[in-house]
Scaffold this motif. Sequence first.
Motif, PDB file in Angstrom:
ATOM      1  N   ASN A   1       0.971  -1.357  -0.088  1.00 50.02           N
ATOM      2  CA  ASN A   1      -0.065   0.033  -0.042  1.00 50.02           C
ATOM      3  C   ASN A   1       0.847   1.184  -0.060  1.00 50.02           C
ATOM      4  N   ALA A   2       2.243   1.442  -0.308  1.00 51.74           N
ATOM      5  CA  ALA A   2       2.943   2.370  -0.271  1.00 51.74           C
ATOM      6  C   ALA A   2       3.067   3.015  -1.716  1.00 51.74           C
ATOM      7  N   PHE A   3       3.167   4.159  -2.441  1.00 53.13           N
ATOM      8  CA  PHE A   3       3.309   4.685  -3.552  1.00 53.13           C
ATOM      9  C   PHE A   3       4.433   5.602  -3.549  1.00 53.13           C
ATOM     10  N   LYS A   4       5.078   5.367  -4.661  1.00 53.75           N
ATOM     11  CA  LYS A   4       6.245   6.412  -5.048  1.00 53.75           C
ATOM     12  C   LYS A   4       5.948   7.437  -5.854  1.00 53.75           C
ATOM     13  N   VAL A   5       6.237   8.637  -5.157  1.00 51.08           N
ATOM     14  CA  VAL A   5       5.826  10.052  -5.856  1.00 51.08           C
ATOM     15  C   VAL A   5       7.210  10.516  -6.452  1.00 51.08           C
ATOM     16  N   ARG A   6       7.240  11.095  -7.779  1.00 50.75           N
ATOM     17  CA  ARG A   6       8.327  11.704  -8.216  1.00 50.75           C
ATOM     18  C   ARG A   6       7.928  13.131  -8.583  1.00 50.75           C
TER      19      ARG A   6
ATOM     20  N   ASN B   1      12.225   8.060   2.749  1.00 48.60           N
ATOM     21  CA  ASN B   1      12.979   7.788   1.474  1.00 48.60           C
ATOM     22  C   ASN B   1      13.184   9.089   0.529  1.00 48.60           C
ATOM     23  N   VAL B   2      13.167  10.358   1.032  1.00 49.04           N
ATOM     24  CA  VAL B   2      13.181  11.463   0.312  1.00 49.04           C
ATOM     25  C   VAL B   2      14.373  11.344  -0.492  1.00 49.04           C
ATOM     26  N   THR B   3      14.431  11.630  -1.803  1.00 49.67           N
ATOM     27  CA  THR B   3      16.025  11.755  -2.428  1.00 49.67           C
ATOM     28  C   THR B   3      15.875  13.050  -2.873  1.00 49.67           C
TER      29      THR B   3
ATOM     30  N   ASP C   1      18.065   8.105  -8.811  1.00 49.56           N
ATOM     31  CA  ASP C   1      17.453   9.404  -7.914  1.00 49.56           C
ATOM     32  C   ASP C   1      18.548  10.563  -8.006  1.00 49.56           C
ATOM     33  N   PHE C   2      19.084  10.819  -8.950  1.00 44.33           N
ATOM     34  CA  PHE C   2      20.182  11.970  -8.950  1.00 44.33           C
ATOM     35  C   PHE C   2      19.197  13.144  -8.847  1.00 44.33           C
ATOM     36  N   PRO C   3      19.753  14.266  -8.537  1.00 44.17           N
ATOM     37  CA  PRO C   3      18.657  15.476  -8.871  1.00 44.17           C
ATOM     38  C   PRO C   3      18.705  15.780 -10.148  1.00 44.17           C
TER      39      PRO C   3
ATOM     40  N   TRP D   1       8.365   7.960  -0.976  1.00 44.36           N
ATOM     41  CA  TRP D   1       7.309   7.034  -1.034  1.00 44.36           C
ATOM     42  C   TRP D   1       6.578   7.642   0.369  1.00 44.36           C
ATOM     43  N   PHE D   2       5.285   7.252   0.100  1.00 48.26           N
ATOM     44  CA  PHE D   2       4.184   7.614   1.283  1.00 48.26           C
ATOM     45  C   PHE D   2       3.284   6.465   1.364  1.00 48.26           C
TER      46      PHE D   2
END
Lengths: 222, 459
Positions: free
Chosen positions: A23-28, A76-78, B335-337, A84-85
Amino acid sequence: MLWLLFFLVTAIHAELCQPGAENAFKVRLSIRTALGDKAYAWDTNEEYLFKAMVAFSMRKVPNREATEISHVLLCNVTQRVSFWFVVTDPSKNHTLPAVEVQSAIRMNKNRINNAFFLNDQTLEFLKISSTLAPPMDPSVPIWIIVFGVIFCIVIVAIALLILSGIWQRRRKNKEPSEVDDAEDKCENMITIENGIPSDPLDMKGGHINDAFMTEDERLTPL
Amino acid sequence: MAHAPEPDPAASDLGDERPKWDNKAQYLLSCIGFAVGLGNIWRFPYLCQTYGGGAFLIPYVIALVFEGIPIFHVELAIGQRLRKGSVGVWTAISPYLSGVGLGCVTLSFLISLYYNTIVAWVLWYLLNSFQHPLPWSSCPPDLNRTGFVEECQGSSAVSYFWYRQTLNITADIDDSGSIQWWLLICLAASWAVVYMCVIRGIETTGKVIYFTALFPYLVLTIFLIRGLTLPGATKGLIYLFTPNMHILQNPRVWLDAATQIFFSLSLAFGGHIAFASYNSPRNDCQKDAVVIALVNSMTSLYASIAVFSVLGFKATNDYEHCLDRNILSLINEFDFPEQSISRDDYPAVLMHLNATWPKRVAQLPLKACLLEDFLDKSASGPGLAFIIFTETVLHMPGAPVWAVLFFGMLFTLGLSTMFGTVEAVITPLLDVGVLPRWVPKEALTGHSGMLNTRLHKPG
């Protein structure tokens, strides 16, 4: 004791929100692509806004009106910016089913995009496909309008050309007298032989040569 | 050259004078318009690029001097001297050869059928260019509105618009499919335009030709200026004109040069004979032949410069998009900027990542991006106009304007060639006296047009 509880809570939270978790989603986000020079930096305040938007979307789902900002967990903020949230239930033990979160986000995608000045291409929820905007369908396709205009002009032009041709022909038929004059003119042509103009034999009969006296006038009247 | 005055064969019938050109310019423009057609735009640049660039000009010029200009001169001279269309001319040479004249007429009739279909396609695209965004810029969404139509996603929006929304092409050439009503009315409209311009023979054609023959040059100049200012134009031009002399050893090159000259000048179709027959017999046809042939070849070269500067831009654009897509895949995966890898850094970064994380890199959809590959992707014929150029126009600012200009140019080019082709059919029929005198010329042209439309319903 308190420290233990704290670690336990953090550990549970960490378990709930993990890359690839249930149930986790990746956001970009692609902020620099969307805004160029006006790009803002992604910091914890922006994350707070994101959590608020997700909570807002969830509150619109029936039975989930009690969702709070604290129920939305980010991890996991890159630097990309991606993270992910998950959304947890009020007890903070379980995550809400992915289907519910999906439908909630889809319904409010436009509001979420606008909050961040982004669009569907620059704010991506990787497992949630967005509804496309309906195509702009004018009642009459534009090409038919242009076609109608051009075709009408062409038909009118053809009609004018045909009509003017008919009028010209009628005018030519109304002048037969001119044809006779042409015949006279032909016979009075002067031909050039050896550079000297000479009169042809006069084809028009009935000319009186005044050098000869007529039969009648030879005898003077009594 | 002074001739002794000879009795004129045509002056015997004073009642029915043959129509005359209003002035020399109309005659020249008509012949140039007939010769300069779609082939100058989409065939010659392709041949130039395929057959070694600048080297192709050698067989082309040789064919022009030894094949094109002589045959062209003969055609103009014979039409002008005998003052008849193709049937009359061949019958005058020998009654046994009148079949050749009939062949010319039939040929021109058949050519007008398919040529006007292409003009109808161009008209369809022209009508669709008057909107923003252009209809071929994006795929239409499917019924659920969750994604795009599957067929369109598999190829590209431009190909989808051409093959599906325009032609509605069937899977097999044996399957003739149904009539596409939108193409049918475009075909009827283009025949109506041709009819309007040919309705009274050269009287009407001569007036329209000023526009249809000169407008393409104006548009070509605009495209040349625009094309040369686009990024990547010089790469396209260098690629086009780089000579590769070895290719001249291939006999195919010489054959194609000869074929190109023949079809480019529209020799032996009967159209030039028809146009020349309306001249005065004292006209200097030798100078005309050389002038028209040279103008035709210069136009081909001019057009190829414009076309290839635009194609160079397209190739550079595609190459940069290819690189950008690869860079985005890398950035998203690791995941590079954003925008951290520039196009120049890409090869070095890729090598480094391949060394450290080979498995992750291997599963990415990375394509090899080479500028030469994109430059090689040339096309000729309708593919150039309806797929490649339409896609390029999307990337230029103010896309609808360029689309309208481009398809307007193709439309007028096609029209001026159609005038010659139709005149090649009409003039011999009028000379032979197929119809009694009281039937006006307009009816004959009208019937030919309607017959053509009915014979050629697009399927």
